[in-house]
Design a protein around this motif. Structure first.
Motif, mmCIF file in Angstrom:
data_model
loop_
_atom_site.group_PDB
_atom_site.id
_atom_site.type_symbol
_atom_site.label_atom_id
_atom_site.label_comp_id
_atom_site.label_asym_id
_atom_site.label_seq_id
_atom_site.Cartn_x
_atom_site.Cartn_y
_atom_site.Cartn_z
ATOM 1 N N SER A 160 -25.698 -3.802 -18.772
ATOM 2 C CA SER A 160 -25.788 -3.194 -17.440
ATOM 3 C C SER A 160 -25.687 -4.187 -16.287
ATOM 4 N N GLU A 168 -24.408 -6.605 -13.396
ATOM 5 C CA GLU A 168 -23.266 -6.378 -12.500
ATOM 6 C C GLU A 168 -22.633 -7.676 -12.024
ATOM 7 N N SER A 190 -20.562 -2.782 -13.249
ATOM 8 C CA SER A 190 -21.392 -3.256 -14.350
ATOM 9 C C SER A 190 -20.480 -3.791 -15.447
#
Length: 119
Positions: A92, A94, A107
Motif C-alpha cells: 500500500s 505510495e 500506491s
C-alpha cells in the motif's frame, strides 16, 4: 559491478519518483531516471551480476525503487518481472509518478496491478 552501476542501484533504492523520461515543461531528466537508464543499459551483458541487486531492491528499496526493480526485471526476464509485480500488488505504500508534465501519486499495489493487467 563497477562503482557507477553500484551508485545507480543506490539511487534507485531511495527513489521517491518513477519517471522514465524527461519531466516538466523543460523535460528535465531526473537523477533517478539516469540511474534507471544506466542499469537498463548494463542488463544485457551483466544480467547475472545485476539480478541479486534487483532482488535486494525488491525487498529493501523504497516503493518507487521497488517499481524500478520490477520494471528492470521484466525487461530481461519477463517471468521474473511478472512474479515481482505479483508480489508488489499487495503493498500500500505510495510514490509519485511522472509522465512528462503530468505527475500523480499512486500506491505500489495499484501500479503493480496496472503492470500485471497491461501484459
Amino acid at each position: 559491478m563497477d562503482q557507477a552501476l553500484a551508485a545507480a542501484v543506490r539511487e534507485l533504492a531511495s527513489a521517491e519518483v518513477v519517471a522514465f523520461g524527461g519531466v516538466g515543461l523543460a523535460a528535465r531528466i531526473l537523477p533517478v531516471t539516469e540511474a534507471f537508464w544506466a542499469v537498463e543499459k548494463a542488463l544485457p551483458e551483466q544480467a547475472d551480476e545485476i539480478r541479486p541487486h534487483l532482488a535486494w531492491l525488491l525487498a529493501n528499496g523504497s516503493p518507487a525503487g521497488k517499481a524500478y526493480a520490477a520494471t528492470l526485471l521484466a525487461r530481461f526476464d519477463p517471468a521474473a518481472g511478472q512474479a515481482a509485480w505479483g508480489s508488489l500488488s499487495h503493498e500500500s505504500a505510495e510514490f509519485t509518478t511522472f509522465h512528462g508534465c503530468i505527475f500523480d501519486r499512486t500506491s505500489l499495489a495499484a501500479y503493480a496491478t496496472g503492470q500485471l493487467t497491461a501484459r
